[in-house]
Motif scaffolding. Sequence first.
Motif, PDB file in Angstrom:
ATOM      1  N   SER A 294      57.355  11.429   2.295  1.00 31.05           N
ATOM      2  CA  SER A 294      57.502  12.670   1.529  1.00 31.05           C
ATOM      3  C   SER A 294      56.764  13.838   2.170  1.00 31.05           C
ATOM      4  CB  SER A 294      57.014  12.481   0.100  1.00 31.05           C
ATOM      5  OG  SER A 294      55.602  12.446   0.043  1.00 31.05           O
TER       6      SER A 294
ATOM      7  N   CYS B  60      54.012  14.835   1.225  1.00 30.39           N
ATOM      8  CA  CYS B  60      53.218  15.445   0.156  1.00 30.39           C
ATOM      9  C   CYS B  60      51.884  14.718   0.031  1.00 30.39           C
ATOM     10  CB  CYS B  60      53.955  15.353  -1.176  1.00 30.39           C
ATOM     11  SG  CYS B  60      55.501  16.278  -1.219  1.00 30.39           S
ATOM     12  N   THR B  61      50.923  15.403  -0.524  1.00 34.59           N
ATOM     13  CA  THR B  61      49.641  14.770  -0.797  1.00 34.59           C
ATOM     14  C   THR B  61      49.752  13.948  -2.079  1.00 34.59           C
ATOM     15  OG1 THR B  61      48.813  16.608  -2.126  1.00 34.59           O
ATOM     16  CG2 THR B  61      48.400  16.702   0.271  1.00 34.59           C
TER      17      THR B  61
ATOM     18  N   GLU C  19      49.839  16.114  -5.146  1.00 36.21           N
ATOM     19  CA  GLU C  19      51.137  16.765  -5.348  1.00 36.21           C
ATOM     20  C   GLU C  19      52.125  15.811  -6.019  1.00 36.21           C
ATOM     21  OE1 GLU C  19      51.341  19.986  -1.690  1.00 36.21           O
ATOM     22  OE2 GLU C  19      51.799  17.886  -1.246  1.00 36.21           O
TER      23      GLU C  19
END
Length: 103
Positions: free
Chosen positions: A9, A11-12, A15
Motif C-alpha cells: 500500500s 501507507c504508514t 494511515e
Amino acid sequence: MLFRYLNRSGCTNPEIYRAAQIDRKLFSAICTKPHYQPSRGTVIRLALALQLTLPEAMEFMERAGYALSSARPGDLVVTYYISRGVYDLMTIEAALYEIGEHL
C-alpha cells in the motif's frame, strides 16, 4: 498476508488504521498477536483501508476465517463497492445503514 498488503500500500500503519477507523491498540494486537482473531467487521474495514481488489478482499477475509456471502445483503453492498473501486468507509456505511446493516 496483512503485512504484504501493508507494504504494498505504501501507507504508514497509522494511515491504515485511521482509514479503517479502528483503534491503534486493536491494530497493534492484530499485527503482534499471532492467534488474535479480529471481528468480521474489522477485517472488512482493513480490506477497504488497504484498497484490496475483490479477489484480494475475498482471500483476505478467508484467511481471517470469514467470507463475503451473496446471501447476506450487507455483503452484497460491500462487494458492490469494492468491485467498483469505491473504498470510502463513510459511503459504504451509509449504504449499509440504508438497508439496516452495519460493518
